[in-house]
Motif scaffolding. Structure first.
Motif, PDB file in Angstrom:
ATOM      1  N   PRO A 142       0.837  -1.210   0.000  1.00 12.89           N
ATOM      2  CA  PRO A 142       0.000   0.000   0.000  1.00 12.89           C
ATOM      3  C   PRO A 142       0.865   1.252   0.000  1.00 12.89           C
ATOM      4  CG  PRO A 142      -0.778  -1.601   1.636  1.00 12.89           C
ATOM      5  CD  PRO A 142       0.543  -2.109   1.134  1.00 12.89           C
ATOM      6  N   ILE A 143       0.332   2.317  -0.587  1.00 14.57           N
ATOM      7  CA  ILE A 143       1.072   3.574  -0.658  1.00 14.57           C
ATOM      8  C   ILE A 143       1.437   4.075   0.730  1.00 14.57           C
ATOM      9  CG2 ILE A 143       0.870   6.014  -1.292  1.00 14.57           C
ATOM     10  CD1 ILE A 143       1.398   4.263  -3.650  1.00 14.57           C
ATOM     11  N   SER A 144       0.597   3.805   1.711  1.00 20.79           N
ATOM     12  CA  SER A 144       0.878   4.272   3.073  1.00 20.79           C
ATOM     13  C   SER A 144       2.182   3.700   3.612  1.00 20.79           C
ATOM     14  CB  SER A 144      -0.279   3.912   4.009  1.00 20.79           C
ATOM     15  OG  SER A 144      -0.514   2.508   4.020  1.00 20.79           O
ATOM     16  N   GLU A 145       2.576   2.495   3.160  1.00 18.05           N
ATOM     17  CA  GLU A 145       3.849   1.923   3.596  1.00 18.05           C
ATOM     18  C   GLU A 145       5.028   2.739   3.049  1.00 18.05           C
ATOM     19  OE1 GLU A 145       4.615  -0.410   5.680  1.00 18.05           O
ATOM     20  OE2 GLU A 145       2.557  -0.997   6.140  1.00 18.05           O
ATOM     21  N   PHE A 146       4.899   3.225   1.817  1.00 19.22           N
ATOM     22  CA  PHE A 146       5.970   4.048   1.248  1.00 19.22           C
ATOM     23  C   PHE A 146       6.003   5.421   1.905  1.00 19.22           C
ATOM     24  CE2 PHE A 146       4.857   0.978  -2.039  1.00 19.22           C
ATOM     25  CZ  PHE A 146       6.098   0.448  -2.327  1.00 19.22           C
ATOM     26  N   ASP A 147       4.850   5.879   2.396  1.00 19.32           N
ATOM     27  CA  ASP A 147       4.822   7.170   3.080  1.00 19.32           C
ATOM     28  C   ASP A 147       5.654   7.147   4.350  1.00 19.32           C
ATOM     29  OD1 ASP A 147       3.147   8.137   1.160  1.00 19.32           O
ATOM     30  OD2 ASP A 147       1.307   7.903   2.323  1.00 19.32           O
TER      31      ASP A 147
ATOM     32  N   GLY B 223      10.700   5.365  -6.203  1.00 15.55           N
ATOM     33  CA  GLY B 223      10.663   6.816  -6.231  1.00 15.55           C
ATOM     34  C   GLY B 223       9.517   7.368  -7.051  1.00 15.55           C
ATOM     35  N   ALA B 224       9.011   6.564  -7.984  1.00 14.81           N
ATOM     36  CA  ALA B 224       7.883   6.995  -8.815  1.00 14.81           C
ATOM     37  C   ALA B 224       6.725   6.014  -8.677  1.00 14.81           C
ATOM     38  CB  ALA B 224       8.320   7.116 -10.265  1.00 14.81           C
ATOM     39  N   ILE B 225       6.525   5.480  -7.475  1.00 14.57           N
ATOM     40  CA  ILE B 225       5.556   4.398  -7.299  1.00 14.57           C
ATOM     41  C   ILE B 225       4.142   4.823  -7.668  1.00 14.57           C
ATOM     42  CG2 ILE B 225       5.180   4.936  -4.851  1.00 14.57           C
ATOM     43  CD1 ILE B 225       5.295   1.445  -6.503  1.00 14.57           C
ATOM     44  N   ARG B 226       3.778   6.084  -7.395  1.00 17.09           N
ATOM     45  CA  ARG B 226       2.440   6.541  -7.750  1.00 17.09           C
ATOM     46  C   ARG B 226       2.250   6.552  -9.269  1.00 17.09           C
ATOM     47  NH1 ARG B 226      -0.037  10.092  -3.670  1.00 17.09           N
ATOM     48  NH2 ARG B 226       1.049   9.780  -1.708  1.00 17.09           N
TER      49      ARG B 226
ATOM     50  N   PRO C 270       0.801  -7.112   4.122  1.00 28.53           N
ATOM     51  CA  PRO C 270      -0.239  -7.312   3.103  1.00 28.53           C
ATOM     52  C   PRO C 270      -0.003  -6.420   1.904  1.00 28.53           C
ATOM     53  CG  PRO C 270      -1.085  -6.005   4.933  1.00 28.53           C
ATOM     54  CD  PRO C 270       0.278  -6.484   5.353  1.00 28.53           C
ATOM     55  N   GLY C 271      -0.305  -6.920   0.724  1.00 32.60           N
ATOM     56  CA  GLY C 271      -0.181  -6.130  -0.489  1.00 32.60           C
ATOM     57  C   GLY C 271      -1.354  -5.184  -0.656  1.00 32.60           C
ATOM     58  N   GLU C 272      -1.251  -4.362  -1.683  1.00 31.96           N
ATOM     59  CA  GLU C 272      -2.278  -3.343  -1.907  1.00 31.96           C
ATOM     60  C   GLU C 272      -3.656  -3.949  -2.102  1.00 31.96           C
ATOM     61  OE1 GLU C 272      -2.453   0.649  -4.625  1.00 31.96           O
ATOM     62  OE2 GLU C 272      -2.156  -1.255  -5.663  1.00 31.96           O
ATOM     63  N   THR C 273      -3.723  -5.122  -2.724  1.00 33.56           N
ATOM     64  CA  THR C 273      -5.022  -5.719  -3.045  1.00 33.56           C
ATOM     65  C   THR C 273      -5.408  -6.869  -2.123  1.00 33.56           C
ATOM     66  OG1 THR C 273      -3.990  -7.247  -4.627  1.00 33.56           O
ATOM     67  CG2 THR C 273      -4.722  -5.107  -5.474  1.00 33.56           C
ATOM     68  N   ASP C 274      -4.567  -7.202  -1.149  1.00 31.66           N
ATOM     69  CA  ASP C 274      -4.808  -8.401  -0.344  1.00 31.66           C
ATOM     70  C   ASP C 274      -6.095  -8.320   0.472  1.00 31.66           C
ATOM     71  OD1 ASP C 274      -2.539  -9.428  -1.363  1.00 31.66           O
ATOM     72  OD2 ASP C 274      -1.320  -9.244   0.440  1.00 31.66           O
ATOM     73  N   GLU C 275      -6.487  -7.126   0.873  1.00 29.61           N
ATOM     74  CA  GLU C 275      -7.663  -6.992   1.728  1.00 29.61           C
ATOM     75  C   GLU C 275      -8.889  -6.498   0.972  1.00 29.61           C
ATOM     76  OE1 GLU C 275      -6.431  -4.459   4.892  1.00 29.61           O
ATOM     77  OE2 GLU C 275      -4.976  -5.890   5.702  1.00 29.61           O
ATOM     78  N   ASP C 276      -8.804  -6.410  -0.368  1.00 34.61           N
ATOM     79  CA  ASP C 276      -9.935  -5.893  -1.129  1.00 34.61           C
ATOM     80  C   ASP C 276     -11.162  -6.790  -1.055  1.00 34.61           C
ATOM     81  OD1 ASP C 276      -8.464  -3.735  -1.810  1.00 34.61           O
ATOM     82  OD2 ASP C 276      -8.234  -4.223  -3.933  1.00 34.61           O
TER      83      ASP C 276
ATOM     84  N   SER D 163      -3.687   6.280   6.493  1.00 30.36           N
ATOM     85  CA  SER D 163      -4.878   5.511   6.773  1.00 30.36           C
ATOM     86  C   SER D 163      -5.120   5.494   8.250  1.00 30.36           C
ATOM     87  CB  SER D 163      -4.722   4.071   6.255  1.00 30.36           C
ATOM     88  OG  SER D 163      -3.713   3.411   6.985  1.00 30.36           O
ATOM     89  N   SER D 164      -6.310   5.045   8.602  1.00 24.93           N
ATOM     90  CA  SER D 164      -6.626   4.969  10.010  1.00 24.93           C
ATOM     91  C   SER D 164      -5.739   3.960  10.708  1.00 24.93           C
ATOM     92  CB  SER D 164      -8.106   4.591  10.174  1.00 24.93           C
ATOM     93  OG  SER D 164      -8.928   5.594   9.613  1.00 24.93           O
ATOM     94  N   VAL D 165      -5.475   2.843  10.032  1.00 26.40           N
ATOM     95  CA  VAL D 165      -4.583   1.841  10.629  1.00 26.40           C
ATOM     96  C   VAL D 165      -3.205   2.436  10.873  1.00 26.40           C
ATOM     97  CG1 VAL D 165      -3.465  -0.373  10.245  1.00 26.40           C
ATOM     98  CG2 VAL D 165      -5.844  -0.054   9.588  1.00 26.40           C
TER      99      VAL D 165
END
Length: 627
Positions: A120-125, A220-223, A333-339, A381-383
């Motif tokens: 998830p992007i929050s991990e890179f943040d 560096g350009a993940i987004r 978890p990956g970006e889509t693991d909890e979808d 994120s809230s988490v």
């Protein structure tokens, strides 16, 4: 808070105190991938040991025959043959261990890269880019050391080494001193011979550095990579670099395999010298033949583990620490693991391409730490907030909790041009991040064509959106590499045309390489305005139905801005544009303008309507929206 989340938080607090560390059991799956080669190594070890153990037995017979004045006959040739066979078997074993170690590193890098680019992007943040890169480079390399420095027999070798020294001391202190001198000479010879490995090792490290550079480029350009649906291609590109590093490692293994037999023969020659001195001491009556044979047996058991004992314990500890850091990422978890657990809102019938319904979003700004942790780029994120708050209980300063969006509601009609304006920190970039599903809202619904974006596959969602970030990142490589990131099937003619559309024809013409012209690391060979126009050209080339432009003209002068606006107008026909703008010239032609302040919508309308109805907009317009 669920028990599962509580377990994660408790483990995070423990890791903060002691650092991530894996157990030896967690290393076994990496080894079991190569169990056939490990069985071969074990077999070679037994065969080599058998050949070696036979040598002191025959040597004892040689001493006995010499003492009795007999003829040696073929016994000497048998002994020489055993020495050569033992050295060859040792070299093959060493080569296989090097291959296994290199393959284990490749497996760890492959799994780590596949997981890392899907976090998830929050991990890179909240994580440092350099730290993530080091896990792929340095940490995985330590797994190689633990394989090649005696993992299979470290404990047995240590026992043999210590026991042999004690036994040799009890048998004959003089021969022990001579043995230690021989060991020093052998080590010096090994160091001299190993100089041939240095150039190959340097190449291997350069390949490892290329892997790290490729990972840092993508992160560096993940987004941009995510928005362009280029995650798989970037992953494959990194794996190609990892495969090159693996091949360089195999080359080192081959050279080492040629050096090891020579070193082994040198050690055996020194071993024979000890036999000669021991025979002289027997002849002088200093020791008995039986004592000499016993000493030689101890000597042989000392030589076998000599190469694996030194550094084995330390390398294992380092490798397990490195494996813990690797698994810290691969277990996330990956970006889509909890979808699959998300229940999206029911679709609604609407003419809006994009619709926000009472959207709320909160993230935590982490405190500045000595380690230099990255702050969130545009949200979390809230988490994330809960995790950071829990870390504060372990001694880390508590982060600032900020509600970025507070019940935001607005629509972007299909085929329209809508501008988002407002002071810095109003939540404009967070709106874009939620549309792209870099994050999910804490409450409310973000819809695309009436569908909750949380119910859409991310690839499908992002294929409909062209996204140009405020910082306009440029990936290292060529002009073509950057343009085709989201449009891998685009032709050269299309690439050239879109470059000229955004007034980058001069950049194309000034280098004979054309589309293959390098842009440098982070686009260093381009100006700020050129980098921004290149990012816009990349989005225009993909021609998606929706374009998100985040302050896309901020680095352009008046002439280039006008040319770029004309290019955007040309491709905007029948497309939806949502623009974050800071210049009045970008805003006045918009069909709808949404004014944000402190995470709330304070005005919606046209330029003329807002000038008369919304004080904030009137003030912004007065200052040409330069905020």
């Amino acid at each position: 808070m669920s028990d599962a989340r509580g377990g994660v938080l408790r483990r995070s607090r423990k890791d903060a105190d002691t650092g991530p560390r894996a157990s030896f059991r967690e290393l076994l799956p990496y080894l079991f991938e190569h169990r056939a080669a490990l069985v071969a190594v074990a077999f070679l070890s037994l065969a080599s040991a058998a050949a070696g153990l036979a040598q002191p037995l025959l040597a004892g017979q040689v001493v006995g025959i010499v003492e009795a004045g007999g003829t040696l006959g073929m016994l000497v040739w048998v002994l020489v043959g055993l020495v050569v066979v033992g050295a060859i078997l040792g070299g093959i074993q060493h080569y296989l261990l090097q291959r296994i170690g290199t393959a284990v590193v490749f497996s760890a890098r492959r799994s780590l890269v596949r997981r890392m680019l899907r976090l998830p992007i929050s991990e890179f943040d909240r994580r440092r880019t350099g730290d993530l890169v080091s896990r792929v480079g340095s940490d995985t390399t330590l797994l190689y050391a633990v394989i090649t420095q005696g993992l299979l027999d470290a404990l047995g070798s240590a026992i043999l080494f210590v026991g042999s020294l004690i036994g040799m001391l009890l048998v004959d202190a003089v021969l022990l001193g001579l043995t230690l001198a021989v060991i020093v000479i052998a080590l010096a010879s090994g160091i001299l011979l190993s100089s041939r490995i240095r150039p190959a090792s340097l190449q291997q490290q350069e390949r490892v550095g290329a892997v790290a550079a490729a990972v840092e480029r993508a992160i560096g350009a993940i987004r941009t990579v995510r928005a362009a649906n280029a995650t798989e291609r970037e992953t494959d590109a990194i794996i190609v670099e990892a495969e090159a590093a693996k091949r360089a490692g195999y080359k080192v293994a081959k050279i080492s395999a040629m050096v090891v037999p020579i070193a082994g023969i040198a050690m055996q020659v020194a071993f024979l010298v000890v036999i000669g001195v021991g025979g002289f001491r027997v002849a002088s009556g200093a020791i008995s033949i039986a004592s000499l044979v016993t000493f030689i047996l101890f000597l042989f058991m000392l030589i076998i583990p000599l190469g694996s004992v030194f550094g084995a314990v330390n390398s294992i500890n380092q490798a397990l620490g490195a494996l813990g850091r690797i698994q810290e990422i691969t277990n996330l978890p990956g970006e889509t693991d909890e979808d699959a657990a998300i229940e999206p809102a029911a679709p609604v019938s609407t003419s809006a391409a994009i619709r926000f319904d009472d959207v709320r979003f909160t993230y935590a700004v982490p405190p500045v730490s000595p380690e230099g942790t990255n702050p969130p780029i545009s949200g979390g994120s809230s988490v994330q907030s809960v995790t950071n708050a829990t870390d504060s209980a372990a001694g880390t300063p508590e982060p600032e909790i900020r509600e970025v969006l507070k019940g935001v509601t607005f629509e972007v009609p299909r085929g329209s041009r809508v501008a988002l304006v407002g002071p810095s920190g109003a939540g404009k970039s967070t709106v874009f991040a939620l549309i792209e599903r870099f994050y999910d809202p804490d409450a409310g619904v973000v819809r695309l064509d009436g569908r909750d974006v949380r119910g859409m596959p991310r690839d499908e969602l992002r294929a409909q959106i062209g996204y140009v970030e405020q910082d306009a990142p440029v990936l290292a490589g060529s002009l073509r590499d950057n343009l085709k990131l989201a449009s891998p099937e685009a032709t050269d003619a299309q690439c050239i045309q879109v470059l000229r559309d955004v007034n980058l024809g001069a950049v194309l013409d000034r280098d004979p390489a054309g589309l293959d012209a390098p842009v440098g690391e982070d686009g260093i060979m381009l100006s700020g305005g050129e980098r921004q126009r290149l990012a816009i050209a990349r989005a225009l080339l993909a021609a998606p139905p929706i374009l998100l432009l985040d302050e896309s003209t901020s680095s352009l002068d008046g002439m280039n801005e006008q040319l770029l606006r004309e290019a955007i107008d040309a491709v905007a026909h029948d497309r939806t544009l949502l623009v974050i703008a800071h210049r009045l010239s970008t805003v006045v032609d918009s069909d709808i303008i949404v004014v944000l302040e402190h995470g709330e919508v304070v005005g919606i309308g046209t330029h003329s309507e807002l000038v008369s109805s919304t004080p904030l907009y009137r003030e912004l317009a007065k200052h040409q929206l330069l905020v």
